[in-house]
Design an enzyme around this catalytic site. Structure first.
Site, PDB file in Angstrom:
ATOM      1  N   LYS A 275       0.825  -1.200   0.000  1.00  0.00           N
ATOM      2  CA  LYS A 275       0.000   0.000   0.000  1.00  0.00           C
ATOM      3  C   LYS A 275       0.864   1.257   0.000  1.00  0.00           C
ATOM      4  O   LYS A 275       2.025   1.232   0.409  1.00  0.00           O
ATOM      5  CB  LYS A 275      -0.884   0.026   1.260  1.00  0.00           C
ATOM      6  CG  LYS A 275      -1.976  -1.011   1.311  1.00  0.00           C
ATOM      7  CD  LYS A 275      -2.781  -0.868   2.605  1.00  0.00           C
ATOM      8  CE  LYS A 275      -3.887  -1.906   2.691  1.00  0.00           C
ATOM      9  NZ  LYS A 275      -4.959  -1.648   1.698  1.00  0.00           N
ATOM     10  N   ARG A 349     -10.676 -10.902   1.145  1.00  0.00           N
ATOM     11  CA  ARG A 349     -11.580 -11.866   0.510  1.00  0.00           C
ATOM     12  C   ARG A 349     -11.012 -13.283   0.562  1.00  0.00           C
ATOM     13  O   ARG A 349     -11.772 -14.259   0.540  1.00  0.00           O
ATOM     14  CB  ARG A 349     -11.884 -11.432  -0.921  1.00  0.00           C
ATOM     15  CG  ARG A 349     -10.708 -11.411  -1.857  1.00  0.00           C
ATOM     16  CD  ARG A 349     -10.948 -10.554  -3.099  1.00  0.00           C
ATOM     17  NE  ARG A 349     -11.010  -9.136  -2.744  1.00  0.00           N
ATOM     18  CZ  ARG A 349     -11.277  -8.177  -3.617  1.00  0.00           C
ATOM     19  NH1 ARG A 349     -11.494  -8.478  -4.874  1.00  0.00           N
ATOM     20  NH2 ARG A 349     -11.302  -6.915  -3.228  1.00  0.00           N
TER      21      ARG A 349
END
Length: 496
Positions: A275, A349
């Site tokens: 990130k 996920r």
């Protein structure tokens, strides 16, 4: 805080709060207040409009009594419970160094007639006003603080509403106390909050409130084949866990079984797909879904709700290391499906895939709901106002939307059409975890999760990335909101 109910104002009260709605009765309400406290009706009408969170205080010259000060609190136009909660939270937080230790809230005046219906939210908001974000400061202020002064809070209600008021106060207090515990957990930094921290929290809560907690450690996760969770954890020194919570009171034997799954990434660097550093410090919040599940099951146990709940929380850090899963790797999963990892920052996920499959296989819940701070995409769509709701079940959608409107923890339904499914096809595996396109990110996350629900007919995914951690009066940066606890509890109560 000592909270008591009375039908008339007690002599020990030093200050009084009167909530006022901005409705068609506002003028007559202010006239009544002016007459009661010998004020100028004209001045009061001009100075106070009852806007949401508007506060007007005045001193009362009553030498023979302790009551010296009155706070008028504007609730704005009659809307929902969240507006009442936020108004009281704001007042108690902003004025905590000014409120006396003997305080009352008057709900008996015409001005407050409608407020008795929101007593649970009044108590919830008032107690949340005492939240302290300064969790690790060594030089905390020693100035007077209402919440540290062994305060008493008197509530004045009509005699005929006393029984209902007692229930509302008890429930509002329980919700606030659980929310505060969850907010502390959410606001803890990554070095104070590992997967084991969540496990310990769950075990202690289960012992205190009487529900079962099982912790599957790394060796057990290997044994059961939770390969997606293990893959995300490969770059971390702190081992993963899967936390399984079960609340089943004796009275819930014939009740629906509801499964709740919460994403528990205690810190997310993005892994190899690193990130940007600007806001990475906020990634301590990536366990907002886990927080909602922990809080909901604790609260259900506290309230002794007659329902069977299963909670599953896959928890890990997503860190960077020589052992980290790489973009392009193909991994397995608890469901037996293979996954091509396109982006290691789409890790939530992956761990939810194992947890959803685990719940469906081992517990066969009637309703299955997962919550996750899953995508920045949902923030781009809905901002910080609402969470994204994804489901193919219209009845479940309607039920969740209804309780979101009641609680103010807003939801907005987004599509789950199969038109999106082709974007998850992989050339080398059963499915890929990311479509690699700059649109429909939240939808694609939900479509990926759908693959691991075994076509469960009553499943919903809530993407709470914008609502679990946001700005408030508590601090200068985004902080935990405990979003989902009131929403899920209201949904569960609706199903009882």
């Amino acid at each position: 805080m000592n909270i008591q109910l009375y039908s008339q104002i007690q002599p020990q009260i030093q200050a009084l709060i009167i909530p006022v709605w901005q409705d068609t009765n506002l003028q007559s309400s202010l006239t009544q207040i002016a007459e009661k406290f010998q004020l100028s009706d004209y001045d009061l009408q001009n100075d106070f409009k009852a806007d949401s969170k508007e506060v007007l205080f005045f001193y009362v010259p009553t030498p023979s009594e302790k009551l010296k000060k009155v706070y008028l609190l504007g609730l704005g136009k009659p809307a929902g419970s969240i507006e009442v909660l936020k108004a009281f939270r704001y007042l108690f937080f902003s004025y905590k160094t000014k409120l006396p230790a003997a305080l009352g809230i008057d709900l008996t005046l015409q001005a407050s007639a409608n407020s008795i219906n929101y007593l649970e939210n009044i108590i919830n908001g008032a107690l949340l006003g005492g939240y302290d974000l300064n969790l690790y400061k060594t030089n905390k202020s020693d100035s007077y603080n209402f919440f540290q002064a062994n305060p008493s809070l008197d509530l004045y209600v009509s005699q005929e509403s006393m029984t209902d008021a007692e229930k509302a106060v008890s429930k509002g207090k329980a919700i606030a106390e659980t929310q505060i515990r969850i907010m502390n957990l959410g606001n803890a930094p990554g070095n104070y909050k590992t997967p084991q921290t969540l496990a310990t929290w769950a075990l202690e809560s289960g012992r205190e409130w009487g529900y079962d907690v099982t912790i599957l450690d790394k060796s057990q996760l290997i044994d059961i084949g939770a390969e997606a969770l293990l893959a995300v954890n490969k770059g971390s020194a702190n081992p993963p866990v899967m936390i399984v919570l079960e609340y089943k009171p004796d009275s819930a034997a014939a009740s629906q079984k509801i499964g709740l799954v919460g994403k528990g990434v205690t810190f997310d660097t993005g892994g190899i797909s690193l990130k940007d550093s600007a806001n990475m410090h906020l990634m301590k919040s990536d366990m907002g879904g886990a927080a909602a599940v922990l809080g909901t099951i604790e609260l259900a146990a506290r309230l002794q709700l007659p329902v069977h709940l299963i909670g599953v929380i896959p928890s890990t850090e997503n860190s960077v290391d020589g052992e980290s899963t790489k973009p392009g790797d193909v991994i397995g999963s608890y469901a037996g499906k293979t996954i091509e990892v396109i982006d290691t920052d789409a890790e939530g996920r992956l761990i939810l895939a194992d947890a959803l499959a685990y719940v469906v296989k081992n517990y066969q819940p009637d309703v299955l709901i997962d919550l996750a701070t899953l995508t920045g995409s949902v923030i781009g769509t809905l901002g910080y106002v609402a969470a994204g709701l994804f489901t193919t079940n219209d009845t479940l959608s309607s039920e969740l939307i209804k309780v979101s409107e009641q609680t103010g923890e807003k939801l907005w339904r987004l599509p789950m059409w199969d038109d999106y499914r082709d974007d998850l096809k992989s050339d080398v595996a059963d499915v890929k975890n990311y479509h690699g396109k700059p649109f429909a990110g939240a939808i694609m996350g939900a479509k990926f999760l759908e693959v691991f629900t075994n076509s469960h007919s009553t499943w919903a995914h809530l993407d709470i990335a914008g609502t679990a951690f946001t700005e408030s009066e508590y601090g200068t940066q985004k902080n935990a909101t405990a979003y989902g606890i009131r929403l899920l509890t209201a949904y569960i109560e609706q199903k009882i």
